[in-house]
Design a protein around this motif. Structure first.
Motif, PDB file in Angstrom:
ATOM      1  N   ASN A 163     -35.944  -6.922  -8.015  1.00 27.08           N
ATOM      2  CA  ASN A 163     -37.221  -7.152  -8.090  1.00 27.08           C
ATOM      3  C   ASN A 163     -37.823  -7.877  -9.541  1.00 27.08           C
ATOM      4  O   ASN A 163     -38.911  -7.438  -9.809  1.00 27.08           O
ATOM      5  CB  ASN A 163     -38.073  -6.517  -7.486  1.00 27.08           C
ATOM      6  CG  ASN A 163     -39.917  -7.232  -7.573  1.00 27.08           C
ATOM      7  OD1 ASN A 163     -40.460  -8.537  -6.443  1.00 27.08           O
ATOM      8  ND2 ASN A 163     -40.948  -5.964  -7.577  1.00 27.08           N
ATOM      9  N   SER A 164     -37.244  -8.828 -10.551  1.00 28.00           N
ATOM     10  CA  SER A 164     -37.234  -9.072 -11.521  1.00 28.00           C
ATOM     11  C   SER A 164     -36.027 -10.505 -11.793  1.00 28.00           C
ATOM     12  O   SER A 164     -35.154 -10.015 -12.514  1.00 28.00           O
ATOM     13  CB  SER A 164     -36.703  -7.879 -12.721  1.00 28.00           C
ATOM     14  OG  SER A 164     -35.760  -7.470 -12.704  1.00 28.00           O
ATOM     15  N   PRO A 165     -37.025 -11.094 -11.310  1.00 25.15           N
ATOM     16  CA  PRO A 165     -35.999 -12.803 -11.297  1.00 25.15           C
ATOM     17  C   PRO A 165     -36.301 -13.664 -11.959  1.00 25.15           C
ATOM     18  O   PRO A 165     -35.827 -15.056 -12.435  1.00 25.15           O
ATOM     19  CB  PRO A 165     -36.405 -13.082  -9.908  1.00 25.15           C
ATOM     20  CG  PRO A 165     -37.709 -12.767  -9.754  1.00 25.15           C
ATOM     21  CD  PRO A 165     -37.339 -11.154 -10.373  1.00 25.15           C
ATOM     22  N   ILE A 166     -37.867 -13.602 -13.072  1.00 24.30           N
ATOM     23  CA  ILE A 166     -38.112 -14.333 -14.049  1.00 24.30           C
ATOM     24  C   ILE A 166     -38.599 -13.551 -15.416  1.00 24.30           C
ATOM     25  O   ILE A 166     -39.138 -12.474 -15.175  1.00 24.30           O
ATOM     26  CB  ILE A 166     -39.955 -14.348 -13.255  1.00 24.30           C
ATOM     27  CG1 ILE A 166     -38.851 -15.856 -11.818  1.00 24.30           C
ATOM     28  CG2 ILE A 166     -40.403 -15.689 -14.118  1.00 24.30           C
ATOM     29  CD1 ILE A 166     -39.944 -16.190 -10.648  1.00 24.30           C
ATOM     30  N   TRP A 167     -38.257 -14.079 -16.135  1.00 26.08           N
ATOM     31  CA  TRP A 167     -38.501 -13.693 -17.303  1.00 26.08           C
ATOM     32  C   TRP A 167     -38.455 -14.340 -18.179  1.00 26.08           C
ATOM     33  O   TRP A 167     -38.164 -15.923 -18.446  1.00 26.08           O
ATOM     34  CB  TRP A 167     -36.382 -12.337 -17.791  1.00 26.08           C
ATOM     35  CG  TRP A 167     -36.927 -12.446 -19.427  1.00 26.08           C
ATOM     36  CD1 TRP A 167     -36.143 -12.694 -20.270  1.00 26.08           C
ATOM     37  CD2 TRP A 167     -37.872 -11.551 -19.392  1.00 26.08           C
ATOM     38  NE1 TRP A 167     -36.112 -12.454 -21.357  1.00 26.08           N
ATOM     39  CE2 TRP A 167     -37.310 -10.986 -21.230  1.00 26.08           C
ATOM     40  CE3 TRP A 167     -38.680 -10.403 -19.004  1.00 26.08           C
ATOM     41  CZ2 TRP A 167     -37.168 -10.121 -21.898  1.00 26.08           C
ATOM     42  CZ3 TRP A 167     -38.929  -9.384 -20.248  1.00 26.08           C
ATOM     43  CH2 TRP A 167     -38.632  -9.351 -21.578  1.00 26.08           C
ATOM     44  N   GLN A 168     -39.301 -14.532 -19.427  1.00 28.08           N
ATOM     45  CA  GLN A 168     -39.963 -15.336 -20.399  1.00 28.08           C
ATOM     46  C   GLN A 168     -40.371 -16.844 -19.899  1.00 28.08           C
ATOM     47  O   GLN A 168     -39.779 -18.000 -19.906  1.00 28.08           O
ATOM     48  CB  GLN A 168     -39.084 -15.905 -21.627  1.00 28.08           C
ATOM     49  CG  GLN A 168     -39.178 -14.658 -22.232  1.00 28.08           C
ATOM     50  CD  GLN A 168     -38.201 -14.450 -23.188  1.00 28.08           C
ATOM     51  OE1 GLN A 168     -38.123 -15.721 -23.993  1.00 28.08           O
ATOM     52  NE2 GLN A 168     -38.047 -13.877 -23.202  1.00 28.08           N
ATOM     53  N   GLY A 169     -40.813 -16.656 -18.466  1.00 29.74           N
ATOM     54  CA  GLY A 169     -41.274 -17.765 -17.404  1.00 29.74           C
ATOM     55  C   GLY A 169     -39.642 -18.818 -17.038  1.00 29.74           C
ATOM     56  O   GLY A 169     -39.852 -20.296 -16.349  1.00 29.74           O
ATOM     57  N   GLN A 170     -38.985 -17.772 -17.196  1.00 30.12           N
ATOM     58  CA  GLN A 170     -37.636 -18.864 -16.436  1.00 30.12           C
ATOM     59  C   GLN A 170     -36.906 -17.918 -15.326  1.00 30.12           C
ATOM     60  O   GLN A 170     -36.836 -16.804 -15.128  1.00 30.12           O
ATOM     61  CB  GLN A 170     -36.867 -18.799 -17.606  1.00 30.12           C
ATOM     62  CG  GLN A 170     -36.745 -19.617 -18.438  1.00 30.12           C
ATOM     63  CD  GLN A 170     -35.945 -20.075 -19.728  1.00 30.12           C
ATOM     64  OE1 GLN A 170     -35.017 -20.609 -19.046  1.00 30.12           O
ATOM     65  NE2 GLN A 170     -36.261 -19.651 -20.933  1.00 30.12           N
ATOM     66  N   VAL A 171     -36.607 -18.660 -14.705  1.00 28.04           N
ATOM     67  CA  VAL A 171     -36.031 -18.278 -13.252  1.00 28.04           C
ATOM     68  C   VAL A 171     -35.036 -17.921 -13.890  1.00 28.04           C
ATOM     69  O   VAL A 171     -34.019 -18.620 -14.363  1.00 28.04           O
ATOM     70  CB  VAL A 171     -35.819 -18.776 -11.866  1.00 28.04           C
ATOM     71  CG1 VAL A 171     -34.896 -17.886 -10.702  1.00 28.04           C
ATOM     72  CG2 VAL A 171     -37.423 -19.538 -11.468  1.00 28.04           C
ATOM     73  N   MET A 172     -34.256 -16.534 -13.280  1.00 25.81           N
ATOM     74  CA  MET A 172     -32.936 -16.473 -14.854  1.00 25.81           C
ATOM     75  C   MET A 172     -31.765 -16.654 -13.830  1.00 25.81           C
ATOM     76  O   MET A 172     -30.389 -16.543 -15.049  1.00 25.81           O
ATOM     77  CB  MET A 172     -32.470 -14.962 -15.553  1.00 25.81           C
ATOM     78  CG  MET A 172     -34.204 -14.371 -16.439  1.00 25.81           C
ATOM     79  SD  MET A 172     -34.160 -15.929 -17.543  1.00 25.81           S
ATOM     80  CE  MET A 172     -32.800 -15.068 -18.187  1.00 25.81           C
ATOM     81  N   GLY A 173     -31.658 -16.617 -12.513  1.00 24.66           N
ATOM     82  CA  GLY A 173     -30.371 -16.661 -11.978  1.00 24.66           C
ATOM     83  C   GLY A 173     -30.000 -15.286 -11.513  1.00 24.66           C
ATOM     84  O   GLY A 173     -28.616 -15.346 -10.740  1.00 24.66           O
ATOM     85  N   PHE A 174     -30.418 -14.073 -11.583  1.00 30.51           N
ATOM     86  CA  PHE A 174     -30.187 -13.052 -11.683  1.00 30.51           C
ATOM     87  C   PHE A 174     -31.748 -12.344 -11.091  1.00 30.51           C
ATOM     88  O   PHE A 174     -33.162 -12.861 -11.857  1.00 30.51           O
ATOM     89  CB  PHE A 174     -30.329 -11.856 -12.907  1.00 30.51           C
ATOM     90  CG  PHE A 174     -29.111 -11.746 -13.540  1.00 30.51           C
ATOM     91  CD1 PHE A 174     -28.373 -10.902 -13.107  1.00 30.51           C
ATOM     92  CD2 PHE A 174     -28.056 -13.261 -13.844  1.00 30.51           C
ATOM     93  CE1 PHE A 174     -27.167 -11.143 -13.834  1.00 30.51           C
ATOM     94  CE2 PHE A 174     -26.959 -13.441 -14.404  1.00 30.51           C
ATOM     95  CZ  PHE A 174     -26.600 -12.204 -14.257  1.00 30.51           C
ATOM     96  N   ALA A 175     -31.725 -11.888  -9.880  1.00 30.70           N
ATOM     97  CA  ALA A 175     -32.359 -10.926  -9.022  1.00 30.70           C
ATOM     98  C   ALA A 175     -32.789 -10.075  -9.318  1.00 30.70           C
ATOM     99  O   ALA A 175     -34.361  -9.098  -9.558  1.00 30.70           O
ATOM    100  CB  ALA A 175     -32.174 -10.991  -7.843  1.00 30.70           C
ATOM    101  N   GLY A 176     -32.267  -9.576 -10.258  1.00 31.25           N
ATOM    102  CA  GLY A 176     -32.744  -7.967 -11.114  1.00 31.25           C
ATOM    103  C   GLY A 176     -32.089  -8.112 -12.579  1.00 31.25           C
ATOM    104  O   GLY A 176     -31.546  -7.141 -13.315  1.00 31.25           O
ATOM    105  N   TRP A 177     -33.194  -8.991 -13.656  1.00 30.12           N
ATOM    106  CA  TRP A 177     -32.353  -8.558 -14.425  1.00 30.12           C
ATOM    107  C   TRP A 177     -33.524  -7.608 -15.411  1.00 30.12           C
ATOM    108  O   TRP A 177     -32.909  -7.775 -16.597  1.00 30.12           O
ATOM    109  CB  TRP A 177     -33.683 -10.203 -15.427  1.00 30.12           C
ATOM    110  CG  TRP A 177     -33.364 -10.558 -16.224  1.00 30.12           C
ATOM    111  CD1 TRP A 177     -34.383 -10.335 -18.087  1.00 30.12           C
ATOM    112  CD2 TRP A 177     -32.178 -10.822 -17.028  1.00 30.12           C
ATOM    113  NE1 TRP A 177     -33.607 -10.749 -18.466  1.00 30.12           N
ATOM    114  CE2 TRP A 177     -32.358 -11.102 -18.336  1.00 30.12           C
ATOM    115  CE3 TRP A 177     -31.609 -11.693 -16.442  1.00 30.12           C
ATOM    116  CZ2 TRP A 177     -31.717 -11.747 -19.638  1.00 30.12           C
ATOM    117  CZ3 TRP A 177     -30.062 -12.325 -17.196  1.00 30.12           C
ATOM    118  CH2 TRP A 177     -30.583 -12.296 -18.812  1.00 30.12           C
TER     119      TRP A 177
END
Length: 374
Positions: A163-177
């Motif tokens: 439940n952590s896919p978005i970091w620094q305003g970007q979809v990271m391509g990881f569901a669990g960043w």
């Protein structure tokens, strides 16, 4: 807390960590202390975390899912109302969607300052908020055995709670960043095998004596023996959007722990798991969530994620029935099947409504009581 393996119900507890975000910008807001002061009736259930923008709560020792859910819902409702008055949102998400590039403000506690000094810049962006499940075990020896037996299931446990896919305003391509950010700490990933509780303690003591770890509380494996309670503590999950999902996952973990204890009592051998295979499987689970296959680290084959979920539920079906949690877990799996983990829901909200849509998801669902309707 009883330690009998034959207990009708096995005690458990749930810890939830949340992020405090500015309601307009979505960036982390250092308001944890203010929120706690504004909730006098819940101060004993509220804690400040490593950063001043993080809030934590924990249930009491619970025997039923209903008890845990009632406590978490009430805390979330009160925290949400207090946050609205202060122009912030309390969010059940593993990382903040924006603002993570700025170093976090360390909560002014001596231990946190010591951790910060030890970690230097490696923890400057550790806005990691998780779901921790405690389940009682009879002894440290039983606990390390359970950790080893749970290892093959850890990739699907991680995938279900991404439940952590978005970091620094970007979809990271990881569901669990969050899982990736956690790899900056000295101990990361799933723990290795231990022959006994004594070996577990001895090896941790050596790490502390060497200066690698500050103390037992800084063990950041995704599962560990609790240093405060007679429990194993599964820390693999991200903070969840809904309390219902947190509790359903917790009782599924309780059933799995009970199954592992019974397998130990029956003399069944531990599964043989290659550490590098497990690390890789968990890395892929954090990347893909429930949207791709999950690696079976014992058989060496990939299985569709939801099929792996079904295998887990089937494996602990007897325990779920005995604890009265079958329907609750079945409903949880139905939500996962229909909507995916929280990561997929976040990405959908972000793609449809941008940051405003994401903040609306956090704010509207944090204290909501009907995840199935979302």
């Amino acid at each position: 807390m009883t330690s009998s393996i034959d207990s009708e119900l096995r005690n458990f507890g749930v810890e939830e960590e949340y992020l405090i975000l500015d309601a307009e910008s979505g960036t982390p807001s250092n308001r944890a202390a203010d929120l706690i002061r504004s909730m006098p009736a819940l101060r004993e259930r509220a804690e400040r975390e490593y950063f001043a923008s993080q809030l934590e709560t924990a249930t009491s020792i619970c025997r039923s899912a209903e008890d845990a859910e009632r406590e978490l819902r009430y805390f979330r409702q009160c925290a949400s109302e207090a946050a609205e008055e202060q122009g912030v949102i309390v969010a059940g998400t593993g990382v903040p969607p924006v603002g993570g590039e700025r170093a976090g403000s360390v909560t002014p506690k001596r231990r946190y300052f010591e951790l910060n000094a030890t970690m230097r810049r490696a923890s400057a962006h550790s806005y990691n908020t998780g779901l921790h499940v405690h389940v009682e075990v009879p002894s440290p020896d039983a606990g390390v055995d359970v950790l080893a037996r749970m290892a093959p299931w850890s990739p699907i446990l991680l995938a279900m709670t991404t439940n952590s896919p978005i970091w620094q305003g970007q979809v990271m391509g990881f569901a669990g960043w969050r899982h990736m950010l956690g790899r900056s700490w000295p101990l990361c990933g799933y723990p290795p095998e231990f022959a006994s509780g004594e070996e577990y303690e001895e090896r941790l003591s050596r790490l502390i004596a060497s200066g690698t770890l500050l103390d037992h509380g800084s063990v950041t494996w995704t599962a560990r023996l609790s240093n405060r309670f007679p429990t194993i503590e599964l820390r693999i999950g991200d903070s969840q959007l809904w309390a219902e999902d947190s509790v359903a996952f917790a009782v599924l973990v309780r059933a799995l722990v009970d199954r592992c204890l019974r397998d130990r009592e029956a003399g069944l051998p531990r599964p043989r798991v290659l550490p590098e295979m497990l690390t890789g499987a968990n890395w892929m689970a954090s990347r893909d969530g429930l949207d791709e296959g999950i690696l079976d680290v014992v058989g060496g084959e990939q299985l569709p994620a939801i099929e792996f979920v079904d295998l887990l539920v089937d494996a602990v079906g007897e325990e779920l029935a005995r604890f009265g949690d079958e329907q609750r877990v079945s409903d949880f799996v139905s939500r996962l099947r229909a909507h995916g983990s929280g990561a997929r829901r976040q990405v959908r909200a972000f793609e449809h409504g941008g940051l405003a849509g994401l903040l609306d998801l956090y704010g509207s669902e944090f204290g909501a009581g009907d995840a199935a309707a979302s």
